[in-house]
Design an enzyme around this catalytic site. Structure first.
Site, mmCIF file in Angstrom:
data_model
loop_
_atom_site.group_PDB
_atom_site.id
_atom_site.type_symbol
_atom_site.label_atom_id
_atom_site.label_comp_id
_atom_site.label_asym_id
_atom_site.label_seq_id
_atom_site.Cartn_x
_atom_site.Cartn_y
_atom_site.Cartn_z
ATOM 1 N N GLY A 105 0.840 -1.194 0.000
ATOM 2 C CA GLY A 105 0.000 0.000 0.000
ATOM 3 C C GLY A 105 0.870 1.237 0.000
ATOM 4 N N GLY B 243 4.055 0.462 2.290
ATOM 5 C CA GLY B 243 4.923 -0.589 1.763
ATOM 6 C C GLY B 243 5.387 -0.304 0.340
ATOM 7 N N SER C 263 -17.086 9.601 1.675
ATOM 8 C CA SER C 263 -16.035 10.508 2.147
ATOM 9 C C SER C 263 -16.570 11.504 3.151
ATOM 10 C CB SER C 263 -15.434 11.270 0.979
ATOM 11 O OG SER C 263 -14.630 12.305 1.488
ATOM 12 N N ARG D 163 -14.073 12.678 13.982
ATOM 13 C CA ARG D 163 -14.762 11.423 13.698
ATOM 14 C C ARG D 163 -15.316 10.731 14.933
ATOM 15 N NH1 ARG D 163 -10.612 9.010 9.131
ATOM 16 N NH2 ARG D 163 -11.285 10.475 7.534
ATOM 17 N N HIS E 230 -13.333 1.676 10.769
ATOM 18 C CA HIS E 230 -12.631 2.224 9.629
ATOM 19 C C HIS E 230 -11.115 2.065 9.706
ATOM 20 C CE1 HIS E 230 -11.787 4.749 6.293
ATOM 21 N NE2 HIS E 230 -11.258 5.715 7.002
ATOM 22 N N ARG F 299 -7.617 9.208 14.819
ATOM 23 C CA ARG F 299 -6.901 9.776 13.686
ATOM 24 C C ARG F 299 -7.753 10.860 13.034
ATOM 25 N NH1 ARG F 299 -7.066 9.136 8.460
ATOM 26 N NH2 ARG F 299 -8.287 7.220 8.403
#
Lengths: 638, 257, 233
Positions: free
Chosen positions: A42, A45, A284, A330, A401, A435
């Protein structure tokens, strides 16, 4: 276990520069003699493998997908933060650092976060140079938007497909190295074991998912960038294949697992529509810039939204958090949604949903503008639900998530096993207990492009290439045997229940008792039920097919076996963290008005769990967190 | 609702395959197509049969893993949609459906509906990038990019590499895939320096993988889940012709003192 | 020095042609030349509808005589066209082998067209039919091999003589329908192959191609019909 974060001394702005200078270098002629394994392709990586290849290390990269381009970073929609201050709205590296530490509810390491904020600007430069088609203004310069919980416009984006474009950038850089011969790519390979020799990570055991062959791979260092473990909840926004196996195997070989209970619930996902559901789709967060979230004031109001008059609607985020309103972070937005649904005011089938309404925005800005901003998201919503969000408000509900927790790493991104580095979502480092939006892409790329190339070099400079270890070493043989035995055992059980049915049940336990809000009793009961479920799993699971072929049921079976162990650790961590912070909300610890109540005196630390053996309880180690630059305060978005 | 499926079953790359008929009961119109296959697979496992293997991952239409033919159309009847986002409400109760893997010589079948698409990776490796090493990038805003060009580049860059274009093409051509990447980079100033080399090498690789040639049928554009335009193939042709006619060999480097 | 340069140029041409894009460009360019010929040929043919001039000559015969007046020009054109035909066929052959036989060894049990036209899918059939017809057509009206009482230069007479036989007229009509089909896809396709595309002009171009193809088909087919119906005698 000793946890040395190896944070360089000195003022926070100078730590990284100072460390870079202090680090040892590998002679350019020797680099190709060092073999480095990167698991996962991803953002973290892929960018790491490409960058290390460019430095001419001998890289082997592994991914379970058929191509490195498919890693789940690709699904990130919203954007990537960077402290460029292009909008002249008083953004700065320090402000991004401050926001991230605060947003993480003071459970992240200041030094790491500061470095992340510093590197954010380089990421944008790098990606633009690679040809990532970021959104632009008419003047040709880069466009920005503000994003979930930020009061400055620092988010760079490529329509609703920022993750895709950034990943393709990294993937292209990676393929360039494949062509150059510095990186050897192993797609459709899954890492099933980490090999540790003399206390150092020296390689992995991987299964070729096409032939079923179990292969040993030797290296001088191993980098895990295998993403998050949100699928422990079964339903999540993660890809179906996302799993914990790589980091779980590393944990069982001695890498500490930090803050596993910090799992983020994203507020804007399409609600569950039935038992058959296989995954949840994220909408989103940028939708919250123009959409207004509401539920009916009355309980169990079954009228269609258009027939509920304005005064009978509760725009609860705007009411509860007037300063941030629909843009609250969030964790806060998710919990508020849960609260109104628990009150019986949820909408849609099962009452597990809230409205995200664009009627005002369409009236104010016109349908054209809304289409330009969110057209593809609206289409996606309609494709999935069959409802037209231009006419009917969207229904959304929180879903699992992102995993802030992960393997513990020091400032060099090295785990507690020397030679084992962990990047991106797989590590725990930068997001604390929550986050912020558009920060995951930033962290993945910072780790892969700009941190690991230096810190890995520093590590490798201290060891001899190869060191005489080959795949014939006894540890490799033993690890390989263990992997084969485990696979054969799974195939031999031939019980009554499918892997998915166990996974679903695990997910249900996790979501109910270790989801958006947690309490002691529920967690204790969950621990017992997970243990029982795991016991049943190894007696009653049914895996068909053979070992030496493409066997997707077998792949899943191995992953779920690890989830069944991880689930327990998550609950245990949640139980031991007797406070509420960020995404971790313990009902026992809340302010009178229902906000998270942190306990900084006792819990301003990282909990790093150490594996102690099959039948022993894991050991909870502590890395204290110090806040020198951002002062501990209760988060307030009111 | 109920569906009758005829699915291509093939044990591995070498074995011959055949269509096998299945009936799926008790599915509902809100399910995605892959969720319906999950139901079928659970049922097959319960009956001790090998579940149908198919590639899938994100299930939100962006990773490009999934894809197969439904009644002879790549990704099924709904335009601009991958099979993972195709819902059963687009089918009728009792409908009979034929599911086949992508067919192309360059995409050998690995099992059932899974094919090997690594040829796409090799096409990208042949030149689908900007040769810039990490750390060597100039300040991002030092290079303005015309908005309309950036938008066009983004249109092309949206390709998810699923392979539907190849599958739908009567010639099994990978032109749309290759053209999308060539276009994305040719439209941006960042891609300018390697423009000629890129077009020549990527087209050559596409051919070396034994994909067919584009004869402008337009099937690829119609089934592309991301709506990549045929215009990109024209741009690729233009880039290639220009490069083939005007390309010059770089000077040989001589050693320093 | 020069040899190297020449070799390089030769190499470049070979590389170009070896690529699938190069072959399609070759087809487009040769196709364009042939299309040019077809347009000229049709205009010439339509002279058959004009009555005899003041000298008692058919205008089409006069036109034919003018074409033959400068043999160098005539033969240059013929050679260019012949080369174009040959190259068009070779490229088509090579692409068809790749596309139909090589690129997909195992076909679908079911395949449903979504966007392609019947014309585009049958290029590989319409082409050879046109070729067969062209050979017959040359033997019939240029060399007179099959033409009853062929007289060189008496174009009007020869045409009428040929088309009064219904099978010949039918063959001609079928071939020209194939030609129309071929152009229906081919005209737009050749633009695409050489890279001419723009969202504003492509739709216009596509429509124009279809209109031109239909017009050419009607133009050619009208002649045997006119002969058979006695309109042209």
């Amino acid at each position: 276990m000793k946890l040395d974060a190896r944070i360089p001394a000195g003022p926070i702005e100078q730590k990284w520069d100072k460390l870079k200078f202090d680090m040892k270098l590998v002679n350019p002629a020797n680099k190709r003699k060092y073999k480095v394994i990167v698991v996962g392709t991803g953002l973290a990586g892929g960018s790491a493998a490409a960058s290390l290849g460019e430095l001419s290390y001998n890289v082997e990269a592994f991914c379970y997908q058929d191509s490195p381009r498919r890693a789940h970073s690709i699904a990130a929609q919203g954007g990537i933060n960077a402290a460029k201050n292009y909008q002249n709205d008083n953004d700065s590296v320090f402000r991004l650092f401050y926001d991230t530490v605060k947003g993480g509810d003071f459970r992240s390491r200041e030094a790491n976060v500061y470095r992340l904020a510093q590197l954010s600007v380089n990421i944008i430069d790098q990606c633009v140079a690679q040809g990532v088609p970021f959104a632009r203004e008419y003047g040709g310069l880069l466009a920005n938007r503000s994003f979930g919980g930020a009061q400055v416009s620092r988010t760079f984006y490529a329509r609703g497909q920022t993750g895709q474009q950034l990943l393709l950038g990294a993937y292209q850089a990676l393929e360039r190295q494949v062509k150059a011969g510095t990186v050897k790519m192993f797609p459709r390979h899954e890492m099933l074991e980490l090999v540790v020799i003399d206390g150092r990570a020296r390689g992995i055991i991987a299964r070729d998912l096409v032939s079923g062959e179990i292969e040993p791979h030797v290296a001088d260092a191993v980098i895990l960038a295998t993403g998050g473990y949100g699928n422990v909840f079964y339903l999540s926004t993660n890809a179906k294949g996302c799993n914990t196996t790589a980091i779980w195997r590393a944990y069982k070989k001695g890498a500490a697992f930090a803050n596993p209970c910090f799992t983020q619930i994203h507020p804007t996902c399409i609600p569950v529509s039935g038992d058959y559901q296989s995954k949840l789709t994220l909408m989103s967060e940028s939708l919250r810039n123009d959409g207004r979230i509401w539920v009916p004031k009355k309980k169990e109001d079954t009228r269609p939204p258009s027939q509920i008059p304005e005064e009978e609607r509760d725009y609860y985020l705007e009411r509860m958090y007037p300063a941030f309103g629909n843009l609250s972070p969030r964790d806060i937005a998710s919990r508020a949604a849960k609260r109104v649904c628990d009150e019986g005011r949820g909408v849609g089938p099962g009452g597990r949903g809230v409205y995200l309404d664009f009627a005002d925005a369409i009236r104010r800005l016109g349908r054209q503008t809304i289409t330009e901003r969110y057209g593809n998201l609206f289409e996606m919503y309609e494709r999935i639900t069959g409802e037209d969000p231009y006419r009917v408000p969207m229904r959304i509900f929180p879903a699992v998530h992102y995993a802030m927790g992960g393997l513990w790493v020091d400032y060099h991104l090295m785990s507690t096993i020397p030679g084992l580095f962990v990047l991106g979502e797989a590590n725990f480092s930068d997001h604390g207990a929550n986050r912020l939006g558009a920060s995951a892409l930033m962290q993945g790329l910072a780790d892969g492009y700009f941190v690991i190339p230096y810190t890995l070099g520093n590590f490798l400079a201290g060891v001899k290439p190869g060191d005489g270890i080959t795949a014939d070493h006894a540890e490799f043989a033993a690890a390989r045997r263990a992997v084969e035995e485990r696979l054969r055992r799974l195939l031999a059980i031939q019980g009554k229940r499918t892997v998915d049915s166990f996974h679903r049940e695990l997910g249900h336990i996790m979501w109910e008792d270790c989801g958006m809000s947690r309490h002691r009793k529920g967690l204790e009961s969950a621990l017992g039920r997970i243990r029982a479920l795991r016991g049943e799993y190894w007696q009653n699971v049914k895996v068909v097919g053979e070992e030496a072929e493409i066997n997707q049921a077998l792949e899943k079976a191995g992953r779920v076996a690890d989830f069944l162990e991880l689930g327990e650790l998550i609950c245990r961590d949640a139980l031991e963290r007797k406070e509420s912070c960020g995404a971790h909300f313990r009902e026992e610890y809340q302010t009178p008005d229902g906000e998270a109540l942190r306990n900084d005196a006792q819990f301003a630390h990282v909990a790093a769990w150490e594996y102690a053996g099959e039948n022993a309880s894991p050991i909870r180690n502590i890395e204290p967190l110090e806040f020198e630059y951002v002062h501990l305060a209760q988060r307030s978005y009111k | 609702m109920k569906l009758i499926l005829h699915i291509w079953r093939q044990k591995d790359r070498q074995s011959p395959g055949k269509m096998v008929r299945y009936e799926v009961q008790n599915v509902n119109e809100h399910m995605s197509f892959l969720e319906m296959l999950d139901v079928l697979n659970e049922d097959l496992i319960a009956r001790n049969q090998d579940p149908v293997a198919f590639d899938h991952d994100c299930r939100e239409g962006i990773c490009g893993s999934c894809g197969f033919m439904i009644n002879g159309v790549a990704h099924g009847p709904q335009r601009g949609t991958t099979v993972c986002q195709l819902h059963l409400r687009h089918f009728k109760d009792g409908q009979e459906l034929w599911l086949e893997p992508w067919r192309a010589r360059a995409f050998p079948v690995l099992k059932d509906l899974i094919v090997d698409r690594s040829a796409f990776d090799r096409i990208i490796a042949a030149g689908g990038y900007v040769s810039i090493n990490t750390g060597g990038a100039p300040e991002a805003n030092s290079l303005p990019v015309e908005k309309t060009k950036a938008d066009l580049a983004m249109d092309a860059a949206q390709c998810i590499g699923c392979g539907a274009c190849v599958a739908a093409c009567p010639n099994a051509s990978a032109s749309l895939f290759t053209a999308a990447k060539i276009s994305h980079l040719a439209l941006l100033p960042q891609g300018e320096a390697e423009r000629e080399r890129r077009a020549l090498n990527m087209v050559a690789q596409m051919q070396a993988e034994l994909f067919g040639a584009c004869t402008n049928h337009g099937e690829c554009e119609a089934v592309c889940p991301k709506g990549i335009k045929l215009e990109n193939i024209a741009r690729m042709n233009r880039e290639f012709v220009q490069a083939a006619c005007l390309h010059r060999e770089p000077a040989r480097e001589t050693g320093g003192a | 020095m020069t040899t190297v340069a020449i070799n390089q140029e030769a190499e470049r041409t070979i590389t170009f042609y070896r690529s699938v894009v190069g072959k399609k460009v070759m087809m487009a360019v040769t196709g364009f030349l042939l299309f040019g010929f077809i347009v000229m040929h049709l205009i010439g043919n339509l002279l058959i509808y004009l009555p005899k001039d003041s000298h008692g000559q058919w205008p089409i015969d006069v036109y034919s005589a003018q074409l033959h007046a400068i043999p160098e020009l005539l033969w240059s054109a013929r050679i260019i066209l012949l080369v174009a035909v040959i190259l068009h066929i070779i490229a088509a052959w090579q692409l068809s082998v790749l596309n139909k036989l090589e690129a997909r060894k195992q076909g679908y049990v079911r395949w449903t067209p979504v966007a392609s036209s019947y014309a585009s899918r049958t290029m590989v059939w319409s082409g050879p039919i046109i070729l067969l017809y062209v050979i017959y057509h040359l033997l019939d009206l240029t060399f007179g091999a099959f033409n009853p009482g062929f007289e060189f230069g008496q174009v009007h007479r020869n045409i009428v003589a040929s088309f009064t036989r219904p099978p010949v007229a039918a063959f001609y009509i079928i071939a020209n329908l194939c030609l129309a089909f071929h152009l229906y896809h081919g005209l737009w396709s050749m633009c695409q192959s050489v890279g001419i595309a723009h969202p504003r002009y492509t739709p216009v171009l596509k429509i124009a191609s279809k209109v031109i193809a239909v017009a050419i088909g009607i133009g050619f087919c009208s002649i045997p019909l006119a002969v058979l119906s006695g309109l042209v005698r």
